[in-house]
Design a protein around this motif. Structure first.
Motif, PDB file in Angstrom:
ATOM      1  N   GLN A  83      -4.139 -30.726 -16.144  1.00 42.80           N
ATOM      2  CA  GLN A  83      -5.386 -31.462 -16.354  1.00 42.80           C
ATOM      3  C   GLN A  83      -6.509 -30.521 -16.783  1.00 42.80           C
ATOM      4  O   GLN A  83      -6.574 -29.377 -16.354  1.00 42.80           O
ATOM      5  N   ARG A  84      -7.407 -31.018 -17.617  1.00 41.30           N
ATOM      6  CA  ARG A  84      -8.590 -30.256 -18.031  1.00 41.30           C
ATOM      7  C   ARG A  84      -9.822 -30.981 -17.480  1.00 41.30           C
ATOM      8  O   ARG A  84     -10.123 -32.093 -17.915  1.00 41.30           O
ATOM      9  N   LEU A  85     -10.513 -30.382 -16.553  1.00 38.46           N
ATOM     10  CA  LEU A  85     -11.689 -30.998 -15.937  1.00 38.46           C
ATOM     11  C   LEU A  85     -12.934 -30.221 -16.317  1.00 38.46           C
ATOM     12  O   LEU A  85     -13.065 -29.035 -16.012  1.00 38.46           O
ATOM     13  N   SER A 114     -16.349 -31.817 -24.453  1.00 38.45           N
ATOM     14  CA  SER A 114     -15.630 -32.980 -24.986  1.00 38.45           C
ATOM     15  C   SER A 114     -14.413 -32.578 -25.805  1.00 38.45           C
ATOM     16  O   SER A 114     -13.441 -33.332 -25.901  1.00 38.45           O
ATOM     17  N   GLN A 115     -14.433 -31.383 -26.404  1.00 35.88           N
ATOM     18  CA  GLN A 115     -13.289 -30.900 -27.177  1.00 35.88           C
ATOM     19  C   GLN A 115     -12.146 -30.441 -26.285  1.00 35.88           C
ATOM     20  O   GLN A 115     -10.975 -30.619 -26.611  1.00 35.88           O
ATOM     21  N   VAL A 116     -12.495 -29.846 -25.148  1.00 42.26           N
ATOM     22  CA  VAL A 116     -11.495 -29.200 -24.299  1.00 42.26           C
ATOM     23  C   VAL A 116     -10.943 -30.126 -23.224  1.00 42.26           C
ATOM     24  O   VAL A 116      -9.748 -30.080 -22.913  1.00 42.26           O
ATOM     25  N   CYS A 117     -11.809 -30.968 -22.646  1.00 42.62           N
ATOM     26  CA  CYS A 117     -11.475 -31.654 -21.393  1.00 42.62           C
ATOM     27  C   CYS A 117     -11.199 -33.145 -21.551  1.00 42.62           C
ATOM     28  O   CYS A 117     -11.867 -33.835 -22.322  1.00 42.62           O
ATOM     29  N   GLY A 118     -10.247 -33.622 -20.760  1.00 44.30           N
ATOM     30  CA  GLY A 118      -9.949 -35.046 -20.720  1.00 44.30           C
ATOM     31  C   GLY A 118     -10.733 -35.771 -19.655  1.00 44.30           C
ATOM     32  O   GLY A 118     -10.869 -37.001 -19.683  1.00 44.30           O
ATOM     33  N   ASP A 119     -11.266 -35.009 -18.694  1.00 52.87           N
ATOM     34  CA  ASP A 119     -12.057 -35.578 -17.606  1.00 52.87           C
ATOM     35  C   ASP A 119     -13.298 -34.728 -17.388  1.00 52.87           C
ATOM     36  O   ASP A 119     -13.302 -33.532 -17.676  1.00 52.87           O
ATOM     37  N   ILE A 120     -14.352 -35.359 -16.844  1.00 56.53           N
ATOM     38  CA  ILE A 120     -15.614 -34.664 -16.616  1.00 56.53           C
ATOM     39  C   ILE A 120     -16.138 -34.988 -15.222  1.00 56.53           C
ATOM     40  O   ILE A 120     -16.049 -36.125 -14.754  1.00 56.53           O
ATOM     41  N   MET A 121     -16.690 -33.965 -14.568  1.00 58.30           N
ATOM     42  CA  MET A 121     -17.363 -34.130 -13.283  1.00 58.30           C
ATOM     43  C   MET A 121     -18.811 -33.664 -13.457  1.00 58.30           C
ATOM     44  O   MET A 121     -19.050 -32.574 -13.977  1.00 58.30           O
ATOM     45  N   VAL A 122     -19.754 -34.483 -13.021  1.00 58.87           N
ATOM     46  CA  VAL A 122     -21.179 -34.200 -13.199  1.00 58.87           C
ATOM     47  C   VAL A 122     -21.771 -33.766 -11.864  1.00 58.87           C
ATOM     48  O   VAL A 122     -21.626 -34.461 -10.859  1.00 58.87           O
ATOM     49  N   MET A 123     -22.450 -32.604 -11.870  1.00 60.29           N
ATOM     50  CA  MET A 123     -23.062 -32.096 -10.646  1.00 60.29           C
ATOM     51  C   MET A 123     -24.583 -32.071 -10.757  1.00 60.29           C
ATOM     52  O   MET A 123     -25.143 -31.755 -11.810  1.00 60.29           O
TER      53      MET A 123
END
Length: 297
Positions: free
Chosen positions: A50-52, A235-244
């Motif tokens: 996974q890429r987060l 957006s190019q690297v990751c399939g999922d994003i976490m916002v802090m």
């Protein structure tokens, strides 16, 4: 003394990609005698392959989270909660106990490669030292040289033999970052943490390094925790994003969902300020406070 993790914890493309690799629960980090808390109960999981992407403004807790996972926080830090990487608990273990995990199971790529490279040592020797540190005692330097040249070639460095004999100052910024990437990947870790790895590079070199990172992660099925202020890069690297935000996770979702249907006002502000190219001439540039009132937290 804790037994080092077995070799099969390293990245292996034959292992199930959906298998949980990182599990963080109730992570709190405080610094100093006053124990000023900067992370407030962070929870997340990361699966093999996974890429987060981890996004948020400066001071939101992104790098502290990454360093906590690596067990690299300063001695002044008080860490509570749980961080498990490949089933191994990080919180409460000594640096010596965690050190075997670094390189074998997890590794980190920093923003400025010169901070990771010894200016007095040839590049090939530095990469070899990383490989030898995590091999059997009978591993020899002849084998190490072959491994070094192979990984330098894999990260797209032309003439690996010349690169190996060079000192860091004799290489360009893009070449140095590829060397650091080679050092990170030579032991096939299951987890690669990238903290602003392409910020110091120009756009063209940045694109090449990101493609190399993408290919390298795919080749071994490694997971990636990718920190960047550049949402286009995430957006190019990751399939999922976490916002802090201020030491807390305020939103998590797929990259598509975060960019097209953000739910939290703070996330909406981050997305809007990342799309300044869509602002019409003469219009006021958007700021995060247009979408999110911090005083209401």
């Amino acid at each position: 003394m804790t037994t080092p993790p077995p070799q099969d914890l390293r990245a292996d493309p034959t292992r199930p990609l959906g298998e949980t690799l990182v599990e963080v629960k109730g992570l709190r980090v405080a610094f100093g005698k006053e124990r000023r808390e900067v992370l407030h109960g962070v929870d997340f999981t990361l699966a093999r392959g996974q890429r987060l992407g981890l996004i948020g403004e400066s001071g939101s807790g992104k790098s502290v989270t990454a360093l906590a996972v690596m067990g690299l926080l300063a001695e002044t830090a008080t860490v509570t909660g749980s961080i498990k990487v490949a089933g191994q608990e990080i919180v409460g273990r000594s640096d010596r106990a965690i050190s075997r995990l670094r390189g074998d199971v997890m590794t980190m790529v920093f923003q400025e490669p010169m901070t990771a490279l010894d200016p007095t040592m040839r590049v090939g020797r530095q990469v070899a030292e990383v490989w030898l540190l995590h091999q059997r005692p009978d591993s020899n330097r002849h084998r190490a040289r072959a491994e070094v040249l192979d990984i330098l070639d894999q990260v797209g460095l032309a003439d690996p033999q010349r690169i190996a004999m060079s000192y860091p100052h004799q290489l360009s910024g893009g070449q140095r970052q590829r060397v650091v990437l080679a050092m990170a990947l030579i032991n096939r870790p299951s987890l690669v943490i990238c903290d602003e790895p392409t910020t110091a590079l120009d756009v063209t070199v940045q694109a090449r390094v990101l493609r190399l990172l993408d290919d390298a992660l795919d080749a071994v099925g490694a997971a990636c925790l990718f920190i960047s202020h550049d949402l286009a890069v995430v957006s190019q690297v990751c399939g999922d994003i976490m916002v802090m935000l201020e030491g807390e996770v305020v939103e998590r979702g797929t990259t598509r969902q975060i960019f097209t249907e953000p739910r939290h006002g703070y996330t909406k502000g981050l997305i809007a300020t990342a799309r300044l190219d869509q602002v019409e001439p003469g219009e006021r540039l958007p700021v995060v406070s247009d979408f999110f009132d911090r005083s209401l937290r």
